[in-house]
Design a protein around this motif. Structure first.
Motif, PDB file in Angstrom:
ATOM      1  N   ASN A 164      65.285  37.810  40.570  1.00  0.00           N
ATOM      2  CA  ASN A 164      65.952  37.069  41.603  1.00  0.00           C
ATOM      3  C   ASN A 164      65.036  36.760  42.606  1.00  0.00           C
ATOM      4  O   ASN A 164      65.075  37.533  43.587  1.00  0.00           O
ATOM      5  CB  ASN A 164      67.475  37.665  42.181  1.00  0.00           C
ATOM      6  N   PRO A 165      64.253  35.654  42.234  1.00  0.00           N
ATOM      7  CA  PRO A 165      63.039  35.711  42.925  1.00  0.00           C
ATOM      8  C   PRO A 165      63.331  34.619  44.217  1.00  0.00           C
ATOM      9  O   PRO A 165      64.515  33.908  44.104  1.00  0.00           O
ATOM     10  CB  PRO A 165      62.031  34.812  42.276  1.00  0.00           C
ATOM     11  N   PRO A 166      62.405  34.350  45.249  1.00  0.00           N
ATOM     12  CA  PRO A 166      62.841  33.278  46.214  1.00  0.00           C
ATOM     13  C   PRO A 166      62.920  32.051  45.658  1.00  0.00           C
ATOM     14  O   PRO A 166      62.181  31.623  45.060  1.00  0.00           O
ATOM     15  CB  PRO A 166      61.559  33.505  47.216  1.00  0.00           C
ATOM     16  N   TYR A 167      64.173  31.311  46.018  1.00  0.00           N
ATOM     17  CA  TYR A 167      64.159  29.620  45.367  1.00  0.00           C
ATOM     18  C   TYR A 167      64.774  28.831  46.517  1.00  0.00           C
ATOM     19  O   TYR A 167      64.975  27.516  46.028  1.00  0.00           O
ATOM     20  CB  TYR A 167      65.142  30.055  44.180  1.00  0.00           C
ATOM     21  N   ILE A 168      64.887  29.021  47.671  1.00  0.00           N
ATOM     22  CA  ILE A 168      65.345  28.105  48.460  1.00  0.00           C
ATOM     23  C   ILE A 168      64.066  27.196  48.739  1.00  0.00           C
ATOM     24  O   ILE A 168      63.027  27.730  49.299  1.00  0.00           O
ATOM     25  CB  ILE A 168      66.016  28.700  49.849  1.00  0.00           C
ATOM     26  N   PRO A 169      64.040  26.010  48.772  1.00  0.00           N
ATOM     27  CA  PRO A 169      63.122  24.923  49.101  1.00  0.00           C
ATOM     28  C   PRO A 169      62.737  25.157  50.647  1.00  0.00           C
ATOM     29  O   PRO A 169      63.512  25.364  51.570  1.00  0.00           O
ATOM     30  CB  PRO A 169      63.410  23.733  48.655  1.00  0.00           C
TER      31      PRO A 169
ATOM     32  N   ASP B  17      59.478  23.083  46.620  1.00  0.00           N
ATOM     33  CA  ASP B  17      60.443  22.808  45.911  1.00  0.00           C
ATOM     34  C   ASP B  17      61.272  23.690  45.338  1.00  0.00           C
ATOM     35  O   ASP B  17      62.273  23.571  44.393  1.00  0.00           O
ATOM     36  CB  ASP B  17      59.802  21.838  44.575  1.00  0.00           C
ATOM     37  N   GLY B  18      60.909  25.037  46.024  1.00  0.00           N
ATOM     38  CA  GLY B  18      61.824  26.251  45.519  1.00  0.00           C
ATOM     39  C   GLY B  18      61.492  26.824  44.098  1.00  0.00           C
ATOM     40  O   GLY B  18      61.943  27.673  43.600  1.00  0.00           O
ATOM     41  N   LEU B  19      60.325  26.193  43.649  1.00  0.00           N
ATOM     42  CA  LEU B  19      60.089  26.647  42.419  1.00  0.00           C
ATOM     43  C   LEU B  19      58.714  27.625  42.228  1.00  0.00           C
ATOM     44  O   LEU B  19      58.300  27.868  41.069  1.00  0.00           O
ATOM     45  CB  LEU B  19      60.019  25.242  41.409  1.00  0.00           C
ATOM     46  N   ASP B  20      58.186  27.765  43.287  1.00  0.00           N
ATOM     47  CA  ASP B  20      56.749  28.295  43.427  1.00  0.00           C
ATOM     48  C   ASP B  20      56.668  29.786  42.507  1.00  0.00           C
ATOM     49  O   ASP B  20      55.950  30.135  41.884  1.00  0.00           O
ATOM     50  CB  ASP B  20      56.240  28.770  44.737  1.00  0.00           C
TER      51      ASP B  20
ATOM     52  N   GLU C  79      68.328  37.829  57.289  1.00  0.00           N
ATOM     53  CA  GLU C  79      67.801  38.294  55.884  1.00  0.00           C
ATOM     54  C   GLU C  79      66.315  37.821  55.800  1.00  0.00           C
ATOM     55  O   GLU C  79      65.854  36.835  56.507  1.00  0.00           O
ATOM     56  CB  GLU C  79      68.455  37.695  54.839  1.00  0.00           C
ATOM     57  N   PRO C  80      65.635  38.550  55.091  1.00  0.00           N
ATOM     58  CA  PRO C  80      63.908  38.372  55.285  1.00  0.00           C
ATOM     59  C   PRO C  80      63.643  36.995  54.588  1.00  0.00           C
ATOM     60  O   PRO C  80      63.942  36.635  53.371  1.00  0.00           O
ATOM     61  CB  PRO C  80      63.549  39.706  54.168  1.00  0.00           C
ATOM     62  N   ARG C  81      62.970  36.177  55.360  1.00  0.00           N
ATOM     63  CA  ARG C  81      62.444  34.854  54.717  1.00  0.00           C
ATOM     64  C   ARG C  81      61.839  35.009  53.421  1.00  0.00           C
ATOM     65  O   ARG C  81      61.765  34.213  52.714  1.00  0.00           O
ATOM     66  CB  ARG C  81      61.476  34.384  56.061  1.00  0.00           C
ATOM     67  N   ARG C  82      60.911  36.031  53.358  1.00  0.00           N
ATOM     68  CA  ARG C  82      59.979  36.178  52.291  1.00  0.00           C
ATOM     69  C   ARG C  82      60.966  36.286  50.945  1.00  0.00           C
ATOM     70  O   ARG C  82      60.400  35.787  49.744  1.00  0.00           O
ATOM     71  CB  ARG C  82      59.161  37.188  52.280  1.00  0.00           C
ATOM     72  N   ALA C  83      62.129  36.858  51.000  1.00  0.00           N
ATOM     73  CA  ALA C  83      62.919  36.948  49.892  1.00  0.00           C
ATOM     74  C   ALA C  83      63.872  35.434  49.657  1.00  0.00           C
ATOM     75  O   ALA C  83      64.491  35.330  48.754  1.00  0.00           O
ATOM     76  CB  ALA C  83      63.921  37.971  49.862  1.00  0.00           C
ATOM     77  N   LEU C  84      63.481  34.586  50.488  1.00  0.00           N
ATOM     78  CA  LEU C  84      64.346  33.202  50.578  1.00  0.00           C
ATOM     79  C   LEU C  84      63.362  31.976  50.253  1.00  0.00           C
ATOM     80  O   LEU C  84      63.795  31.115  49.439  1.00  0.00           O
ATOM     81  CB  LEU C  84      64.884  32.993  51.770  1.00  0.00           C
ATOM     82  N   ASP C  85      62.400  31.958  50.512  1.00  0.00           N
ATOM     83  CA  ASP C  85      61.381  30.870  50.659  1.00  0.00           C
ATOM     84  C   ASP C  85      60.707  30.614  49.381  1.00  0.00           C
ATOM     85  O   ASP C  85      59.917  31.410  49.152  1.00  0.00           O
ATOM     86  CB  ASP C  85      60.451  30.908  51.752  1.00  0.00           C
ATOM     87  N   GLY C  86      61.215  29.467  48.604  1.00  0.00           N
ATOM     88  CA  GLY C  86      60.593  29.413  47.400  1.00  0.00           C
ATOM     89  C   GLY C  86      59.569  28.262  47.118  1.00  0.00           C
ATOM     90  O   GLY C  86      58.989  27.846  46.286  1.00  0.00           O
ATOM     91  N   GLY C  87      59.197  27.870  48.491  1.00  0.00           N
ATOM     92  CA  GLY C  87      57.911  26.892  48.626  1.00  0.00           C
ATOM     93  C   GLY C  87      58.545  25.436  48.590  1.00  0.00           C
ATOM     94  O   GLY C  87      59.716  25.263  48.569  1.00  0.00           O
TER      95      GLY C  87
END
Length: 288
Positions: A190-195, A220-223, A210-218
């Protein structure tokens, strides 16, 4: 400051305060906080008489923190997931019911409980996905990897808490960089996937705690999926299964990334809200 009173008074005051702060289901949450303040399970409140006077000195501080939108799970220190009782902390995301779609999909795709022996969970957090999978496949051993040392310690504790400590190991590292090889029958993530541009619009409980590193997917969210799909082929045993959690509207893009990485799209499953949440890939039966 309300520290003494009947249960109804505690709940009435608590629900009013939480409702004014914009908390959903404020009376239910006030009940859960009161149980925690009293050191009892929520079901124990049913046995308390309407006129019985309770002493709950911790209740006001808990209310204040919840009204400031600190997540309930962080206040009580635990969260249910699948059949598990998990400790939580601010080192990880709080397990959510949406993620159970991955375990449901896994059981549907691999119905034999002897089918899996080696599991890997990348970005394990609380260990919720790995431990739920291990609870369903008693012949399996699993490894969970997380960038956060605090998350790894928490996940290891959760394995012990759920009598799975002898079948799980956790290590700290960036994705699979800490691993010497592959050959896994199952890879979960369950990787970070929020754009990144959408992070500021998340619920206050999420963006504030909640930790930003676990949310921020780059952007477009797909990094993370670009990286993971490029690695799955090397991590999976021939014919191995990978299941990735995805955000709303991302399933088809992630499916395309996997197929370009020589994985076969096996299934896309929805969560209980009807959102495509779990993307399953199959590794080729033979190595190239």
């Amino acid at each position: 400051m309300l520290t003494s009173g009947t249960m109804e008074r505690f709940l009435r005051v608590g629900a009013a305060m939480l409702g004014a702060a914009g908390v959903d289901a404020p009376r239910r949450e006030a009940r859960l906080l009161l149980a925690h303040a009293l050191g009892v399970e929520p079901s124990a409140l049913l046995a308390i008489g309407r006129t019985e006077i309770l002493e709950a000195p911790a209740f006001p501080a808990l209310l204040d923190r919840r009204a400031a939108r600190e997540p309930l799970a962080f206040l009580v220190g635990r969260q249910g997931f699948w059949t598990l009782d998990l400790a939580v902390s601010r080192d990880t995301l709080i397990p959510r019911g949406d993620s159970e779609a991955l375990i449901e999909q896994l059981i549907r795709l691999r119905p034999s409980r002897a089918a899996l022996r080696r599991m890997l969970d990348l970005g394990t957090g609380t260990g919720c996905l790995l431990l739920a999978a291990l609870s369903e496949y008693p012949a399996a051993f699993g490894i969970g990897v997380d960038l956060s040392p605090g998350a790894c310690l928490l996940a290891a504790g959760n394995a012990l808490r759920n009598d799975l400590g002898d079948r799980a190991a956790f290590c700290c590292g960036s994705w699979d960089s800490a691993l010497a090889g592959g050959g896994f029958d199952l890879v979960l993530s369950n990787p970070p996937y929020i754009p990144t541009p959408q992070l500021s619009g998340l619920m206050p409980e999420v963006v504030g705690f909640e930790p930003r590193r676990a949310l921020d997917g780059g952007p477009d969210g797909l990094d993370a999926y670009r990286l993971l799909c490029g690695r799955l082929r090397h991590l999976l045993a021939p014919g191995g299964l990978a299941i990735l959690e995805v955000g709303q509207g991302q399933a088809r893009d992630v499916a395309a990334l996997g197929e370009r990485a020589d994985l076969r799209l096996l299934d896309i499953a929805c969560d209980l809200g009807g959102i495509e949440r779990a993307v399953a890939f199959l590794a080729p039966e033979t190595d190239r």
